[in-house]
Design a protein around this motif. Structure first.
Motif, PDB file in Angstrom:
ATOM      1  N   ARG A 122       0.854  -1.188   0.000  1.00  0.00           N
ATOM      2  CA  ARG A 122       0.000   0.000   0.000  1.00  0.00           C
ATOM      3  C   ARG A 122       0.891   1.239   0.000  1.00  0.00           C
ATOM      4  O   ARG A 122       2.110   1.142  -0.069  1.00  0.00           O
ATOM      5  N   LEU A 123       0.247   2.400   0.100  1.00  0.00           N
ATOM      6  CA  LEU A 123       0.985   3.658   0.163  1.00  0.00           C
ATOM      7  C   LEU A 123       0.908   4.219   1.576  1.00  0.00           C
ATOM      8  O   LEU A 123      -0.135   4.127   2.235  1.00  0.00           O
ATOM      9  N   ALA A 124       1.989   4.798   2.039  1.00  0.00           N
ATOM     10  CA  ALA A 124       2.071   5.297   3.413  1.00  0.00           C
ATOM     11  C   ALA A 124       1.107   6.452   3.649  1.00  0.00           C
ATOM     12  O   ALA A 124       1.072   7.416   2.880  1.00  0.00           O
ATOM     13  N   SER A 125       0.332   6.348   4.711  1.00  0.00           N
ATOM     14  CA  SER A 125      -0.554   7.437   5.131  1.00  0.00           C
ATOM     15  C   SER A 125       0.262   8.468   5.894  1.00  0.00           C
ATOM     16  O   SER A 125       1.444   8.276   6.186  1.00  0.00           O
ATOM     17  N   GLN A 126      -0.380   9.572   6.259  1.00  0.00           N
ATOM     18  CA  GLN A 126       0.295  10.606   7.020  1.00  0.00           C
ATOM     19  C   GLN A 126       0.805  10.062   8.350  1.00  0.00           C
ATOM     20  O   GLN A 126       1.955  10.300   8.746  1.00  0.00           O
ATOM     21  N   THR A 127      -0.049   9.305   9.050  1.00  0.00           N
ATOM     22  CA  THR A 127       0.339   8.751  10.348  1.00  0.00           C
ATOM     23  C   THR A 127       1.504   7.782  10.212  1.00  0.00           C
ATOM     24  O   THR A 127       2.487   7.849  10.960  1.00  0.00           O
ATOM     25  N   THR A 128       1.392   6.873   9.251  1.00  0.00           N
ATOM     26  CA  THR A 128       2.465   5.904   9.029  1.00  0.00           C
ATOM     27  C   THR A 128       3.767   6.600   8.668  1.00  0.00           C
ATOM     28  O   THR A 128       4.841   6.257   9.179  1.00  0.00           O
ATOM     29  N   ALA A 129       3.687   7.604   7.784  1.00  0.00           N
ATOM     30  CA  ALA A 129       4.886   8.330   7.359  1.00  0.00           C
ATOM     31  C   ALA A 129       5.568   8.999   8.547  1.00  0.00           C
ATOM     32  O   ALA A 129       6.803   8.999   8.650  1.00  0.00           O
ATOM     33  N   GLU A 130       4.782   9.542   9.449  1.00  0.00           N
ATOM     34  CA  GLU A 130       5.366  10.205  10.624  1.00  0.00           C
ATOM     35  C   GLU A 130       6.045   9.194  11.542  1.00  0.00           C
ATOM     36  O   GLU A 130       7.166   9.429  12.023  1.00  0.00           O
ATOM     37  N   TYR A 131       5.392   8.060  11.781  1.00  0.00           N
ATOM     38  CA  TYR A 131       5.967   7.070  12.682  1.00  0.00           C
ATOM     39  C   TYR A 131       7.208   6.403  12.087  1.00  0.00           C
ATOM     40  O   TYR A 131       8.154   6.073  12.822  1.00  0.00           O
ATOM     41  N   LEU A 132       7.212   6.188  10.772  1.00  0.00           N
ATOM     42  CA  LEU A 132       8.320   5.465  10.140  1.00  0.00           C
ATOM     43  C   LEU A 132       9.341   6.384   9.478  1.00  0.00           C
ATOM     44  O   LEU A 132      10.257   5.913   8.803  1.00  0.00           O
ATOM     45  N   ARG A 133       9.170   7.701   9.649  1.00  0.00           N
ATOM     46  CA  ARG A 133      10.112   8.684   9.092  1.00  0.00           C
ATOM     47  C   ARG A 133      10.295   8.478   7.584  1.00  0.00           C
ATOM     48  O   ARG A 133      11.406   8.271   7.079  1.00  0.00           O
ATOM     49  N   MET A 134       9.198   8.522   6.888  1.00  0.00           N
ATOM     50  CA  MET A 134       9.220   8.400   5.438  1.00  0.00           C
ATOM     51  C   MET A 134       8.256   9.412   4.846  1.00  0.00           C
ATOM     52  O   MET A 134       7.644  10.189   5.579  1.00  0.00           O
ATOM     53  N   ASN A 135       8.118   9.431   3.541  1.00  0.00           N
ATOM     54  CA  ASN A 135       7.233  10.388   2.894  1.00  0.00           C
ATOM     55  C   ASN A 135       5.840   9.802   2.700  1.00  0.00           C
ATOM     56  O   ASN A 135       5.692   8.600   2.424  1.00  0.00           O
ATOM     57  N   VAL A 136       4.829  10.644   2.801  1.00  0.00           N
ATOM     58  CA  VAL A 136       3.456  10.218   2.505  1.00  0.00           C
ATOM     59  C   VAL A 136       3.391   9.732   1.065  1.00  0.00           C
ATOM     60  O   VAL A 136       3.951  10.356   0.155  1.00  0.00           O
ATOM     61  N   GLY A 137       2.740   8.592   0.863  1.00  0.00           N
ATOM     62  CA  GLY A 137       2.577   8.063  -0.490  1.00  0.00           C
ATOM     63  C   GLY A 137       3.660   7.103  -0.930  1.00  0.00           C
ATOM     64  O   GLY A 137       3.536   6.484  -1.999  1.00  0.00           O
ATOM     65  N   ILE A 194       3.016  -2.763   9.455  1.00  0.00           N
ATOM     66  CA  ILE A 194       3.210  -1.835   8.342  1.00  0.00           C
ATOM     67  C   ILE A 194       4.708  -1.569   8.264  1.00  0.00           C
ATOM     68  O   ILE A 194       5.298  -1.003   9.188  1.00  0.00           O
ATOM     69  N   ILE A 195       5.329  -1.981   7.166  1.00  0.00           N
ATOM     70  CA  ILE A 195       6.782  -2.057   7.081  1.00  0.00           C
ATOM     71  C   ILE A 195       7.328  -1.069   6.066  1.00  0.00           C
ATOM     72  O   ILE A 195       6.833  -0.983   4.933  1.00  0.00           O
ATOM     73  N   ALA A 196       8.366  -0.324   6.460  1.00  0.00           N
ATOM     74  CA  ALA A 196       9.075   0.539   5.534  1.00  0.00           C
ATOM     75  C   ALA A 196       9.874  -0.357   4.579  1.00  0.00           C
ATOM     76  O   ALA A 196      10.953  -0.842   4.914  1.00  0.00           O
ATOM     77  N   GLY A 197       9.321  -0.576   3.398  1.00  0.00           N
ATOM     78  CA  GLY A 197       9.865  -1.577   2.488  1.00  0.00           C
ATOM     79  C   GLY A 197      11.291  -1.325   2.052  1.00  0.00           C
ATOM     80  O   GLY A 197      12.048  -2.272   1.813  1.00  0.00           O
ATOM     81  N   PHE A 198      11.706  -0.051   1.954  1.00  0.00           N
ATOM     82  CA  PHE A 198      13.055   0.238   1.490  1.00  0.00           C
ATOM     83  C   PHE A 198      14.091  -0.079   2.575  1.00  0.00           C
ATOM     84  O   PHE A 198      15.296   0.010   2.309  1.00  0.00           O
ATOM     85  N   ARG A 199      13.646  -0.431   3.790  1.00  0.00           N
ATOM     86  CA  ARG A 199      14.574  -0.791   4.854  1.00  0.00           C
ATOM     87  C   ARG A 199      14.534  -2.275   5.193  1.00  0.00           C
ATOM     88  O   ARG A 199      15.244  -2.736   6.073  1.00  0.00           O
ATOM     89  N   TYR A 200      13.683  -3.018   4.498  1.00  0.00           N
ATOM     90  CA  TYR A 200      13.380  -4.373   4.933  1.00  0.00           C
ATOM     91  C   TYR A 200      13.154  -5.291   3.754  1.00  0.00           C
ATOM     92  O   TYR A 200      12.595  -4.879   2.725  1.00  0.00           O
ATOM     93  N   SER A 201      13.583  -6.538   3.867  1.00  0.00           N
ATOM     94  CA  SER A 201      13.399  -7.522   2.802  1.00  0.00           C
ATOM     95  C   SER A 201      12.833  -8.793   3.402  1.00  0.00           C
ATOM     96  O   SER A 201      13.339  -9.298   4.404  1.00  0.00           O
ATOM     97  N   LEU A 202      11.761  -9.309   2.792  1.00  0.00           N
ATOM     98  CA  LEU A 202      11.106 -10.530   3.290  1.00  0.00           C
ATOM     99  C   LEU A 202      11.319 -11.672   2.312  1.00  0.00           C
ATOM    100  O   LEU A 202      11.239 -11.495   1.093  1.00  0.00           O
ATOM    101  N   SER A 203      11.591 -12.851   2.871  1.00  0.00           N
ATOM    102  CA  SER A 203      11.674 -14.071   2.060  1.00  0.00           C
ATOM    103  C   SER A 203      10.468 -14.924   2.391  1.00  0.00           C
ATOM    104  O   SER A 203      10.213 -15.223   3.562  1.00  0.00           O
TER     105      SER A 203
END
Length: 241
Positions: free
Chosen positions: A192-207, A231-240
């Motif tokens: 999905r795309l990061a909401s405002q709340t998620t972006a604030e908690y995970l230090r990323m950009n909205v969307g 809800i995972i910051a994908g650019f910092r994490y990799s799942l197998s």
């Protein structure tokens, strides 16, 4: 390359996108030193103030790291975590396996009305509520996961959520309630795309894209235990999988 000064998107945000793309396509690799502020300013036709703001934001988001007297470097590779039936590893285990220090911070604990998908898993009636815990899981102080944990109120009587502060849900229910999680489990992943709340908690950009990992956890008798919605910051994490 000159940035578009007529765009509604701020110049620092445009430059952030360019540098992120360069990291993600391998032009800048983990451990590489990026160009200096002066070089970036000349290359992209922006002020050093704009460059400085861009670098500070990318450092806050975990893409870059400043080293005193040396310059700015591309941050460490993503944390790798295995999510496989009968062989899952936890966030803490994956951090330590990647040489990172895990931590967690409880944001809130509350009661919430169960949604249909939660009722189906817990075999609940319409009038029942769930205990809802929100917390942030971090690696070396950098937020990676915004987690929601759900379970029926009577599953863990007098549950003490504060014990999840820098703690493990698995360990807490094992030690406090003598309940063992099943080695089997079911997980669902979506993007999905990061909401405002998620972006604030995970230090990323909205969307920006985030991974959603929903795990349905049973006990050792295969009875429903709890749901973990990450809800995972994908650019910092990799799942197998």
């Amino acid at each position: 390359m000159i940035l578009d000064k007529n765009s509604q998107q701020p110049l620092y945000a445009q430059l952030m996108r360019v540098i992120k793309d360069n990291i993600q396509n391998g032009q800048y690799k983990a451990g590489d030193q990026i160009p200096t502020e002066t070089e970036l300013s000349d290359t992209y036709g922006v002020s050093r103030i704009t460059v400085r703001k861009t670098i500070e934001e990318l450092c806050a988001q975990g893409f870059l790291v400043k080293r005193q007297g040396k310059g700015t470097f591309v941050e460490m590779p993503k944390i790798y975590r295995k999510i496989e039936q009968d062989n899952n590893i936890s966030f803490s285990e994956s951090c330590r396996a990647n040489g990172r220090n895990p931590s967690s911070h409880v944001l809130s604990c509350s009661f919430t009305d169960a949604q249909d998908w939660q009722k189906d898993f817990f075999h609940m009636g319409d009038s029942q509520s769930l205990y809802h815990i929100q917390r942030i899981l971090s690696a070396d102080g950098l937020p990676i996961i915004y987690e929601h944990i759900y379970f029926p109120i009577d599953t863990f009587p007098e549950f003490q959520a504060q014990k999840l502060e820098n703690g493990s849900m698995y360990r807490l229910i094992k030690e406090e309630y003598h309940v063992q999680e099943s080695e089997k489990g079911r997980s669902v992943i979506e993007v999905r795309l990061a909401s405002q709340t998620t972006a604030e908690y995970l230090r990323m950009n909205v969307g920006e894209p985030v991974m959603i990992l929903t795990s349905y956890i049973n006990d050792h008798k295969e009875n429903p235990l709890y749901i973990s919605y990450e809800i995972i910051a994908g650019f910092r994490y990799s799942l197998s999988i």
